[in-house]
Design an enzyme around this catalytic site. Structure first.
Site, PDB file in Angstrom:
ATOM      1  N   CYS A  76       0.831  -1.217   0.000  1.00  0.00           N
ATOM      2  CA  CYS A  76       0.000   0.000   0.000  1.00  0.00           C
ATOM      3  C   CYS A  76       0.862   1.264   0.000  1.00  0.00           C
ATOM      4  O   CYS A  76       1.461   1.574  -1.030  1.00  0.00           O
ATOM      5  CB  CYS A  76      -0.999  -0.061   1.155  1.00  0.00           C
ATOM      6  N   HIS A 175      -2.945  -5.292   1.707  1.00  0.00           N
ATOM      7  CA  HIS A 175      -2.244  -5.521   2.976  1.00  0.00           C
ATOM      8  C   HIS A 175      -2.278  -6.979   3.413  1.00  0.00           C
ATOM      9  O   HIS A 175      -3.074  -7.328   4.300  1.00  0.00           O
ATOM     10  CB  HIS A 175      -2.931  -4.715   4.091  1.00  0.00           C
ATOM     11  N   GLU A 177      -0.415  -8.322   5.356  1.00  0.00           N
ATOM     12  CA  GLU A 177       0.039  -8.366   6.756  1.00  0.00           C
ATOM     13  C   GLU A 177      -1.107  -8.343   7.756  1.00  0.00           C
ATOM     14  O   GLU A 177      -0.892  -8.609   8.934  1.00  0.00           O
ATOM     15  CB  GLU A 177       1.029  -7.213   7.037  1.00  0.00           C
TER      16      GLU A 177
HETATM   17  N1  GLN Z   1      -3.517   6.377   0.992  1.00  0.00           N
HETATM   18  C1  GLN Z   1      -2.272   6.050   1.657  1.00  0.00           C
HETATM   19  C2  GLN Z   1      -1.096   6.804   1.055  1.00  0.00           C
HETATM   20  O1  GLN Z   1      -1.244   7.569   0.144  1.00  0.00           O
HETATM   21  C3  GLN Z   1      -1.992   4.560   1.607  1.00  0.00           C
HETATM   22  C4  GLN Z   1      -3.000   3.823   2.445  1.00  0.00           C
HETATM   23  C5  GLN Z   1      -2.480   2.576   3.101  1.00  0.00           C
HETATM   24  O2  GLN Z   1      -1.270   2.314   3.177  1.00  0.00           O
HETATM   25  N2  GLN Z   1      -3.397   1.837   3.641  1.00  0.00           N
HETATM   26  O3  GLN Z   1      -0.014   6.626   1.508  1.00  0.00           O
END
Ligand code: GLN
Length: 197
Positions: A76, A175, A177
């Site tokens: 992410c 994710h 994790e």
């Molecule tokens: N929207 C977040 C960002 O721009 C990422 C979201 C996440 O890691 N769950 O970093």
């Protein structure tokens, strides 16, 4: 192995790696980075991690290590940090880069900020992988040397790329994790072992 521990779901990655029988430790300083052979970039907020990496003098060391071929896995926000180019960055936001791709931050839009889907994942055998997306990015375009490992299957975002690999770098929009399914972490551990062998 290290988990970049500036912000985000560091504990969850440490736990998933421990389940893979890997000794993993948080990395907050250049000296700690120097002691690890691979790095996980957690989910969280890429703008915050970027700012803190600069404030903690970690940006240049991380860039150097990635250039030298250190394996890294980003989930992410971590995917955003591994992208050479980002769309919808905040002004001044930087990435470490390494994967020749363009990633769109917060790509899935307000209606579907968070959702889950089971996705076939190249390199992960067995059941599809449960992908949990939380204000997730997607990959808009990749260079030919980037391997696409998973795409969204259904809904308005069907076909969007959400997992990639380029050389020693792995990234997912979602994710693993937080799901208890450690197969994506295992894949990364195998990549790291392949590099170190
Ligand atoms: N929207 C977040 C960002 O721009 C990422 C979201 C996440 O890691 N769950 O970093």
């Amino acid at each position: 192995m290290g988990v970049l521990a500036l912000q985000g779901d560091v504990r969850e990655h440490l736990a998933a790696l421990a389940e893979c029988d890997v000794v993993a430790r948080p990395v907050r300083r250049p000296t700690e980075l120097a002691e690890v052979d691979a790095l996980v970039l957690p989910g969280g907020e890429s703008t915050t991690i970027d700012k803190l990496a600069r404030a903690f003098d970690l940006r240049e060391p991380v860039l150097d290590r990635i250039k030298q071929g250190m394996p890294a896995y980003g989930s992410c926000a971590g995917m955003i940090l591994l992208a050479d180019r980002i769309v919808d960055a905040v002004p001044g936001q930087q990435t470490f880069g390494g994967i020749d791709m363009t990633v769109r931050r917060n790509a899935f839009g307000r209606q579907v900020e968070s959702f889950e889907e089971d996705l076939p994942f190249a390199g992960v055998d067995g059941e599809p992988v449960r992908a949990v997306f939380i204000r997730a990015p997607w990959v808009e375009e990749v260079a030919p040397q980037v391997e696409v490992l998973a795409k969204v299957e259904a809904g308005p975002a069907a076909g969007r790329i959400v997992a990639v690999r380029q050389g020693n770098l792995l990234a997912t929009s979602f994710h693993p994790e937080i799901t208890g399914d450690i197969r994506v972490h295992r894949l990364f551990v195998e990549m790291v072992r392949g590099v170190l062998a």
